[in-house]
Design an enzyme around this catalytic site. Structure first.
Site, PDB file in Angstrom:
ATOM      1  N   CYS A   2       0.845  -1.191   0.000  1.00  0.00           N
ATOM      2  CA  CYS A   2       0.000   0.000   0.000  1.00  0.00           C
ATOM      3  C   CYS A   2       0.882   1.243   0.000  1.00  0.00           C
ATOM      4  O   CYS A   2       2.103   1.158   0.143  1.00  0.00           O
ATOM      5  CB  CYS A   2      -0.852   0.029   1.250  1.00  0.00           C
ATOM      6  SG  CYS A   2      -1.831  -1.451   1.463  1.00  0.00           S
ATOM      7  N   ASN A 101       1.548  -0.180   5.578  1.00  0.00           N
ATOM      8  CA  ASN A 101       1.964  -0.887   4.378  1.00  0.00           C
ATOM      9  C   ASN A 101       2.751  -2.114   4.812  1.00  0.00           C
ATOM     10  O   ASN A 101       3.736  -1.985   5.529  1.00  0.00           O
ATOM     11  CB  ASN A 101       2.855   0.027   3.505  1.00  0.00           C
ATOM     12  CG  ASN A 101       3.538  -0.712   2.358  1.00  0.00           C
ATOM     13  OD1 ASN A 101       4.619  -0.342   1.939  1.00  0.00           O
ATOM     14  ND2 ASN A 101       2.931  -1.750   1.842  1.00  0.00           N
ATOM     15  N   TYR A 257       9.261  -3.991  -9.490  1.00  0.00           N
ATOM     16  CA  TYR A 257       7.933  -3.636  -9.990  1.00  0.00           C
ATOM     17  C   TYR A 257       7.188  -2.588  -9.163  1.00  0.00           C
ATOM     18  O   TYR A 257       6.571  -1.675  -9.713  1.00  0.00           O
ATOM     19  CB  TYR A 257       7.082  -4.914 -10.063  1.00  0.00           C
ATOM     20  CG  TYR A 257       5.594  -4.670 -10.228  1.00  0.00           C
ATOM     21  CD1 TYR A 257       5.057  -4.215 -11.445  1.00  0.00           C
ATOM     22  CD2 TYR A 257       4.703  -4.889  -9.170  1.00  0.00           C
ATOM     23  CE1 TYR A 257       3.689  -3.995 -11.589  1.00  0.00           C
ATOM     24  CE2 TYR A 257       3.334  -4.675  -9.322  1.00  0.00           C
ATOM     25  CZ  TYR A 257       2.837  -4.228 -10.531  1.00  0.00           C
ATOM     26  OH  TYR A 257       1.490  -4.007 -10.669  1.00  0.00           O
ATOM     27  N   THR A 303       5.982  -0.912 -16.563  1.00  0.00           N
ATOM     28  CA  THR A 303       7.140  -0.962 -15.681  1.00  0.00           C
ATOM     29  C   THR A 303       8.429  -1.444 -16.365  1.00  0.00           C
ATOM     30  O   THR A 303       9.516  -1.021 -15.980  1.00  0.00           O
ATOM     31  CB  THR A 303       6.805  -1.799 -14.431  1.00  0.00           C
ATOM     32  OG1 THR A 303       5.673  -1.171 -13.821  1.00  0.00           O
ATOM     33  CG2 THR A 303       7.925  -1.838 -13.427  1.00  0.00           C
TER      34      THR A 303
HETATM   35  O1  PRP Z   1       2.609 -12.448 -14.662  1.00  0.00           O
HETATM   36  P1  PRP Z   1       1.556 -11.509 -14.185  1.00  0.00           P
HETATM   37  O2  PRP Z   1       0.738 -12.138 -13.089  1.00  0.00           O
HETATM   38  O3  PRP Z   1       0.723 -10.983 -15.291  1.00  0.00           O
HETATM   39  O4  PRP Z   1       2.260 -10.296 -13.452  1.00  0.00           O
HETATM   40  C1  PRP Z   1       3.336  -9.568 -13.975  1.00  0.00           C
HETATM   41  C2  PRP Z   1       2.882  -8.373 -14.768  1.00  0.00           C
HETATM   42  O5  PRP Z   1       2.068  -7.494 -13.955  1.00  0.00           O
HETATM   43  C3  PRP Z   1       2.675  -6.222 -13.830  1.00  0.00           C
HETATM   44  O6  PRP Z   1       2.111  -5.293 -14.741  1.00  0.00           O
HETATM   45  P2  PRP Z   1       0.948  -4.265 -14.356  1.00  0.00           P
HETATM   46  O7  PRP Z   1      -0.021  -4.215 -15.437  1.00  0.00           O
HETATM   47  O8  PRP Z   1       0.395  -4.593 -13.003  1.00  0.00           O
HETATM   48  O9  PRP Z   1       1.643  -2.853 -14.152  1.00  0.00           O
HETATM   49  P3  PRP Z   1       2.567  -1.924 -15.052  1.00  0.00           P
HETATM   50  O10 PRP Z   1       1.667  -1.173 -15.994  1.00  0.00           O
HETATM   51  O11 PRP Z   1       3.229  -1.034 -14.057  1.00  0.00           O
HETATM   52  O12 PRP Z   1       3.552  -2.750 -15.792  1.00  0.00           O
HETATM   53  C4  PRP Z   1       4.126  -6.458 -14.173  1.00  0.00           C
HETATM   54  O13 PRP Z   1       4.730  -5.276 -14.679  1.00  0.00           O
HETATM   55  C5  PRP Z   1       4.046  -7.534 -15.224  1.00  0.00           C
HETATM   56  O14 PRP Z   1       3.758  -6.951 -16.484  1.00  0.00           O
HETATM   57  N1  GLN Z   2      -0.417  -4.011   0.650  1.00  0.00           N
HETATM   58  C1  GLN Z   2      -0.387  -3.668   1.898  1.00  0.00           C
HETATM   59  O1  GLN Z   2       0.537  -3.047   2.371  1.00  0.00           O
HETATM   60  C2  GLN Z   2      -1.570  -4.151   2.701  1.00  0.00           C
HETATM   61  C3  GLN Z   2      -1.698  -3.643   4.110  1.00  0.00           C
HETATM   62  C4  GLN Z   2      -2.621  -4.544   4.929  1.00  0.00           C
HETATM   63  N2  GLN Z   2      -2.009  -5.818   5.167  1.00  0.00           N
HETATM   64  C5  GLN Z   2      -3.975  -4.699   4.235  1.00  0.00           C
HETATM   65  O2  GLN Z   2      -4.284  -5.735   3.730  1.00  0.00           O
HETATM   66  O3  GLN Z   2      -4.720  -3.787   4.179  1.00  0.00           O
HETATM   67 MG    MG Z   3       3.531  -4.756 -16.401  1.00  0.00          MG
END
Ligand code: PRP
Ligand code: GLN
Ligand code: MG
Length: 501
Positions: A2, A101, A257, A303
């Site tokens: 978070c 978080n 990420y 990312t």
């Molecule tokens: O194998 P998976 O379970 O699909 O997870 C990995 C993917 O998820 C994330 O992207 P996301 O769309 O969350 O965010 P981004 O736009 O920052 O890349 C990460 O960057 C990978 O692309």
């Molecule tokens: N992603 C997090 O940091 C989660 C904080 C907390 N464990 C919740 O579930 O709300």
């Molecule tokens: Mg991605």
């Protein structure tokens, strides 16, 4: 993972908290909340949704006061019900609110202690409410009408003795001040900074330095593992190491990420770490296939872009943006539920055919977790006419659950769990799959100007730095939090909520 923020200012902090949460939105898209304090009264607004949806003008106008804390949530415990949105509140002692978080690993034991010995009530299944009650109890037993920084730090020390797991938190003690603290392994990130105004110095604590930058605060530094910072309502700042045996082991996945590239985390530029990941990956590709036939390197937005640029540079191969991202769709990995994640990938990304037609393409992602993204992307690349589709991941294979604040509780949902690289390649439909080596990833993050030699890399190597995570624990969270189990929890918790707002 978070996002948390706390500000002690010289005028109303509502807008600054809102802006900071917007900058931290990539850390949690499910719920958002802000609580402010004026003349010993609290004003709280929290609900499910993005920051821009949760706070309307009528809420903002009522969030008055010169200090406050905020949260954007990505659930890793309990349900995603709005009753578990943060900050949480307890009325005794003083009235304390907290935003967290991370994730606690000994929450069952703590819940028992809170009920049986501390005589307190926890109303949700959120570990953050448990954390708040431990802190509140430890501050209460100091038995002071007016708590000083000594009392606050003593309570944090007790939190460190009792709570295990990942936690970077901000807590506001009504009428007194805001404390930020970080678990003794420093698993989750937290920084603090200051800004000078005509009325005096204002302080901010946040998950990532980018929130400070955007609001014109200058970074003072990261909190060390186990350390706490306390800022009183009138603007005095104190810091203290509150853990007996702190050991630096920040989560390496923040650099892969979770974090924004423009953040500085534990002194390391996330951007530079990602560039180095690309460099290392290029070296591995050259080692494995010096005679490779890659025509073009294409990132999977967003990312992986930073690593992909550098990878292409090092390989001396063209870099092209072959996928266009719909900017109105959020991050898919942090969405709850596999159905939503799967649907979003297609809505989010579309291929520009001419970059694929007749070419051998190397697709680059930062990581492969469940395989939701890469499976569909590879399919799209083929449909766009690619001759061969190679795939590489700037992180090693994710084979083990995360228990410290990333929602990957179930090993069986991870595509690489119990599989070799070749098996994963086949499953996702890639002609060749290259994963970063773990040593190279560690070097990419911890081998720059600022040296860090220990990380929490549990998702890659199954080593859990808190030492309390065993097979039984992993089995339990797998049962409780796999995708199917979560949807039952959601249905049940949707029926009745107890809100404090
Ligand atoms: O194998 P998976 O379970 O699909 O997870 C990995 C993917 O998820 C994330 O992207 P996301 O769309 O969350 O965010 P981004 O736009 O920052 O890349 C990460 O960057 C990978 O692309
Ligand atoms: N992603 C997090 O940091 C989660 C904080 C907390 N464990 C919740 O579930 O709300
Ligand atoms: Mg991605």
């Amino acid at each position: 993972m978070c996002g948390i923020v706390g500000i002690v200012g010289k005028s109303n902090v509502n807008q600054a908290l809102y802006d900071a949460l917007t900058v931290l939105q990539h850390r949690g898209q499910d719920a958002a909340g802000i609580v402010t304090c004026e003349h010993g009264r609290l004003f709280l607004r929290k609900d499910n949704g993005l920051v821009r949806d949760v706070f309307h003008q009528r809420h903002m106008q009522r969030l008055v006061g010169n200090m406050g804390i905020g949260h954007v949530r990505y659930p890793t415990a309990g349900s995603s019900s709005s009753a578990e949105a943060q900050p949480f509140y307890v009325n005794s002692p003083y009235g304390i609110t907290l935003a967290h978080n991370g994730n606690l690993t000994n929450v069952e034991r703590l819940s028992r202690e809170i009920y049986e010995s501390d005589l307190r009530h926890v109303n949700t299944t959120s570990d953050s409410e448990v954390l708040l009650n431990v802190f509140a109890h430890e501050l209460a037993v100091r038995n002071k009408l007016q708590p000083t920084e000594e009392d606050v730090f003593a309570a944090v020390s007790q939190v460190h003795r009792r709570c295990v797991g990942g936690y970077a938190s901000v807590a506001m003690v009504t009428g007194y001040g805001i404390v930020g603290f970080r678990d003794p392994h420093g698993i989750r990130p937290i920084v603090f900074g200051q800004r000078h105004t005509d009325q005096g110095v204002e302080y901010m604590i946040a998950s990532e330095s980018v929130a400070l930058d955007v609001l014109g605060f200058t970074l003072i530094r990261d909190l060390a593992p186990g350390e706490a910072v306390y800022i009183t309502e009138d603007g005095q700042l104190f810091t203290r190491q509150c853990a007996e045996n702190p050991q630096y082991a920040p989560c390496i996945f923040e650099h892969v990420y979770l974090a924004r590239p423009d953040s500085l985390m534990d002194g390391v530029s996330v951007y530079k770490a990602r560039l180095r990941m690309g460099e290392k990956l290029a070296e591995k590709i050259q080692r494995e296939r010096p005679e490779h036939d890659i025509d073009v390197v294409i990132p999977i937005p967003d990312t992986s872009r930073t690593s992909a640029v550098e990878l292409a540079n090092q390989l001396g191969v063209k870099f092209r943006e072959g996928f266009v991202k719909n900017r109105y769709i959020g991050r898919t990995f942090i969405m709850p539920g596999q159905a939503a994640r799967k649907k979003s990938v297609r809505q989010k990304l579309n291929a520009i055919d001419l970059e694929f037609r007749g070419k051998n393409v190397l697709l680059v992602d930062d990581s492969i977790v469940r395989g939701t993204t890469c499976k569909q992307i590879i399919q799209m690349a083929r449909e766009a006419g690619a001759k061969k589709v190679y795939f590489c991941s700037a992180a090693p294979a994710v084979r083990y659950p995360n228990v410290y604040g990333i929602d990957m509780p179930s090993a069986h949902e991870l595509i690489a769990h119990g599989r070799t690289t070749e098996e994963v390649a086949e499953l996702i439909g890639a002609d060749w799959l290259v994963y970063q080596d773990l040593e190279d990833l560690k070097e990419a993050v911890g081998g720059g100007k600022v040296k860090i030699d220990a990380f929490d890399c549990a998702v890659f190597d199954g080593q859990y730095v808190t030492g309390d995570v065993n097979e039984q624990y992993l089995d339990r969270i797998e049962q409780a939090r796999n995708d199917a189990a979560k949807s039952t929890v959601e249905r049940v918790s949707a029926i009745i909520d107890l809100h404090n707002n």
